[in-house]
Scaffold this active site. Structure first.
Site, PDB file in Angstrom:
ATOM      1  CE  LYS A 274      -1.682   5.827  -3.444  1.00 51.25           C
ATOM      2  NZ  LYS A 274      -0.704   4.727  -3.497  1.00 51.25           N
ATOM      3  CG  ASP A 279       1.537   4.632   1.550  1.00 51.58           C
ATOM      4  OD1 ASP A 279       1.131   4.088   2.598  1.00 51.58           O
ATOM      5  OD2 ASP A 279       1.753   4.005   0.484  1.00 51.58           O
ATOM      6  CE  LYS A 286       4.834   3.066   1.561  1.00 45.32           C
ATOM      7  NZ  LYS A 286       5.033   2.006   0.587  1.00 45.32           N
ATOM      8  CG  ASP A 297       1.331   7.247  -2.182  1.00 43.58           C
ATOM      9  OD1 ASP A 297       1.547   6.975  -3.381  1.00 43.58           O
ATOM     10  OD2 ASP A 297       0.862   6.420  -1.367  1.00 43.58           O
ATOM     11  CG  ASP A 356       2.771  -0.061   2.032  1.00 39.75           C
ATOM     12  OD1 ASP A 356       2.270   1.073   1.839  1.00 39.75           O
ATOM     13  OD2 ASP A 356       3.975  -0.329   1.841  1.00 39.75           O
ATOM     14  CD  GLU A 358      -1.590   3.222   0.210  1.00 39.28           C
ATOM     15  OE1 GLU A 358      -0.936   2.178   0.397  1.00 39.28           O
ATOM     16  OE2 GLU A 358      -1.190   4.129  -0.554  1.00 39.28           O
ATOM     17  NE  ARG A 360      -3.169  -2.608  -4.461  1.00 42.66           N
ATOM     18  CZ  ARG A 360      -2.180  -3.423  -4.816  1.00 42.66           C
ATOM     19  NH1 ARG A 360      -2.426  -4.693  -5.063  1.00 42.66           N
ATOM     20  NH2 ARG A 360      -0.949  -2.987  -4.904  1.00 42.66           N
TER      21      ARG A 360
HETATM   22  N1  BES Z   1       2.500   4.374  -2.628  1.00 47.25           N
HETATM   23  C1  BES Z   1       3.011   3.062  -2.709  1.00 47.25           C
HETATM   24  C2  BES Z   1       3.742   2.791  -4.023  1.00 47.25           C
HETATM   25  C3  BES Z   1       5.051   3.500  -4.224  1.00 47.25           C
HETATM   26  C4  BES Z   1       6.224   2.928  -3.801  1.00 47.25           C
HETATM   27  C5  BES Z   1       5.098   4.700  -4.891  1.00 47.25           C
HETATM   28  C6  BES Z   1       7.428   3.581  -4.017  1.00 47.25           C
HETATM   29  C7  BES Z   1       6.283   5.329  -5.107  1.00 47.25           C
HETATM   30  C8  BES Z   1       7.455   4.791  -4.670  1.00 47.25           C
HETATM   31  C9  BES Z   1       1.880   2.052  -2.594  1.00 47.25           C
HETATM   32  O1  BES Z   1       0.837   2.417  -1.761  1.00 47.25           O
HETATM   33  C10 BES Z   1       2.453   0.796  -2.018  1.00 47.25           C
HETATM   34  O2  BES Z   1       2.895   0.842  -0.913  1.00 47.25           O
HETATM   35  N2  BES Z   1       2.427  -0.281  -2.797  1.00 47.25           N
HETATM   36  C11 BES Z   1       2.972  -1.518  -2.359  1.00 47.25           C
HETATM   37  C12 BES Z   1       2.011  -2.604  -2.739  1.00 47.25           C
HETATM   38  C13 BES Z   1       2.330  -3.941  -2.142  1.00 47.25           C
HETATM   39  C14 BES Z   1       2.185  -3.891  -0.646  1.00 47.25           C
HETATM   40  C15 BES Z   1       1.416  -4.973  -2.728  1.00 47.25           C
HETATM   41  C16 BES Z   1       4.312  -1.699  -3.045  1.00 47.25           C
HETATM   42  O3  BES Z   1       4.467  -1.324  -4.195  1.00 47.25           O
HETATM   43  O4  BES Z   1       5.228  -2.175  -2.366  1.00 47.25           O
HETATM   44 ZN    ZN Z   2       0.561   4.459  -1.530  1.00 47.77          ZN
HETATM   45 MN    MN Z   3       1.226   1.941   0.256  1.00 49.85          MN
END
Ligand code: BES
Ligand code: ZN
Ligand code: MN
Length: 511
Positions: A274, A279, A286, A297, A356, A358, A360
């Site tokens: 990735k 992000d 966020k 990210d 968010d 994204e 996947r």
């Molecule tokens: N890049 C984030 C995941 C992340 C969060 C990595 C904190 C490192 C530290 C990812 O893109 C994300 O935002 N995931 C969301 C998914 C949710 C919206 C289903 C998450 O984990 O909150």
């Molecule tokens: Zn992310």
């Molecule tokens: Mn995200």
């Protein structure tokens, strides 16, 4: 930067008149220091003063020129470093880790005294092969020597330490094999440092275009080919996920392709990382606290490119293809919106319920494309995919999810050997049900329960039953377990594990 040279020679103690000579010593079971005839005179003095007991990472610096009796030592300084008791290391992995840790401590001592060249004397191996000791020490020293101060002004009065320039291992037998191990250790550590460098670059200096540039440059000096799929080609190919995430951004997306194809090959391994360069969350934005960390990210993409660099130097007998989908996730006026429906490369449609989620979306296109184009025997993807993995495993294990037990086992073993531990979470139809949608084939988020698993369940729709493992490194890519050789920022996690895994799959025993 990162230009440490590692050499192995038969240099004698007396002939090295440089800055630092290192001795590593263990404790006997009764807690006393386990000395040999080289270290005994020093140990005698240290025991009298009670200044050093050889516990794990215990250190003492001595000035042998001041002791007449120690005239056998030509160096200005001696560093004694403790390894603790052999019995406290139950297996090979924990012994390797002790030497890596000692390597990190050596690098800290070098930074303190601004020592750029050192010789390491061959000591106890705690039951490992000497070659293994040399590899681990090298990894620890080079990883521990890492600095990133590109964007800081130089302090003229007190110039920063420029890093270790040369490490020499003094050995008297198996010189050729040990030289290979030293090379491996530095290759792995330098690759992980390269991944840290990419991660440390701020989002405004490290966009998808920089990922592409870096990969192209790397391919010029390594036996890999690099090609870049640009936005126009993505449109033709129907990569609706990567394009959707990129919609809100001013910087175009890239899909970086690196291909290592040796003449003799035991199958094809596909690596996917990735490469989300920042992000923001997009329209599902966020919270602002801590958002700056989302420049990290892209650590999965950085790990995969850097692993490819080390793999190309390692030259295993397996074809390895790496795909890094790269973009940022922004909220510009044409950004993807909750409720939108997108179509992926393999035709699967997805309802966007959270912009968010994204990672996947960009991985899905890369996975489906990789499966179709390269017909891999196995796939490993690496991504900072979910905050949920941090709730479950904290900062000490990366998550692994897989549709194949043998593949999961190999990766878990590789991770253990490299002290980058992986913990397996399940997959299953109950979880896949959470991402069913009323309007499209699937939706891109499955609610709060089992967030790490439902993210993997999404990816599973794009791998066509090929043996696949997904590593969620959101908790370990930065802020990983505190260690002597792991800095506070990005850790370079997964680089060494991937190289080790590929080596094993390609059945390399020693190269
Ligand atoms: N890049 C984030 C995941 C992340 C969060 C990595 C904190 C490192 C530290 C990812 O893109 C994300 O935002 N995931 C969301 C998914 C949710 C919206 C289903 C998450 O984990 O909150
Ligand atoms: Zn992310
Ligand atoms: Mn995200």
């Amino acid at each position: 930067m990162h230009n440490t040279k590692v050499t192995v020679s038969e240099i004698h103690m007396k002939d090295f008149c440089g800055e630092l000579l290192v001795f590593y010593v263990a404790q006997k079971e009764d807690g006393s220091i386990d000395s040999d005839n080289h270290t005994a005179p020093l140990v005698k003095v240290l025991t009298q003063y009670n200044d050093f007991c050889a516990k794990e990472n215990d250190t003492v610096v001595l000035y042998p020129q001041e002791f007449k009796k120690l005239s056998k030592i030509g160096a200005k300084r001696v560093l004694m470093i403790g390894l603790g008791k052999k019995s406290s290391y139950p297996d090979v992995a924990s012994k390797l880790e002790m030497f890596r840790s000692a390597g990190g401590t050596i690098s800290k001592v070098c930074a303190k005294y601004k020592i750029s060249e050192l010789v390491i004397w061959n000591g106890t191996a705690l039951g490992l092969k000497h070659a293994e000791v040399v590899q681990s020490l090298t990894e620890g020293i080079v990883l521990g020597d890492y600095q990133f101060n590109k964007y800081k002004a130089e302090d003229k009065e007190n110039p920063a330490f420029k890093g270790i320039k040369k490490i020499t291992f003094s050995v008297s037998e198996n010189v050729a094999a040990i030289r290979k191990s030293a090379k491996r250790g530095s290759r792995l550590a330098l690759a992980a440092c390269a991944a840290r460098d990419m991660a440390n670059e701020p989002g405004n200096y490290w966009t998808a275009a920089e990922f592409a540039e870096y990969a192209k440059k790397m391919a010029e000096t390594h036996p890999v080919t690099c090609s870049i799929i640009d936005k126009a080609q993505m449109k033709k190919l129907g990569m609706g996920g990567l394009l959707a995430v990129n919609q809100g951004s001013a910087a175009p997306p890239k899909l970086v392709v690196l291909d290592y194809s040796p003449e003799k090959s035991n199958g094809t391994i596909l690596l996917v990382g990735k490469g989300l360069t920042f992000d923001s969350g997009g329209i599902s934005i966020k919270p602002s606290a801590g958002m700056q960390d989302m420049k990290y990210d892209m650590c999965g993409g950085a790990a995969v490119i850097s692993a490819m660099q080390a793999i190309a130097e390692d030259k295993p007998d397996a074809r390895v293809v790496a795909l890094i989908p790269a973009t940022d996730n922004m909220s510009g006026s044409s950004a993807l919106k909750p409720g939108d429906v997108i179509r992926h490369f393999n035709g699967v449609t997805a309802e966007i319920v959270n912009t968010d989620a994204e990672g996947r979306l960009i991985l899905a296109d890369a996975l489906a494309y990789g499966v179709k184009q390269y017909k891999p025997d196995c796939i490993v993807d690496v991504a900072t995919l979910t905050g949920a993995v941090i709730l479950g495993l904290g900062h000490h294990h990366s998550g692994i999810l897989s549709n194949n037990d043998a593949l999961a086992k190999d990766l878990i073993e590789a991770g253990k050997k490299c002290a980058e531990p992986l913990w397996r979470l399940p997959l299953g139809k109950e979880y896949s049900k959470q991402i069913e949608s009323d309007v499209a084939d699937i939706k891109n988020a499955g609610g709060r329960p089992a967030g790490t698993i439902t993210a993997a369940a999404y990816l599973e729709k794009f791998i066509d039953d090929v043996p696949w493992a997904h590593l969620d490194i959101a908790g370990t890519a930065w802020g990983f377990t505190e260690k002597t050789y792991i800095p506070k920022g990005p850790s370079g996690i997964a680089v060494r594990t991937l190289v080790e895994f590929v080596r094993k799959r390609a059945k390399i025993t020693n190269k």
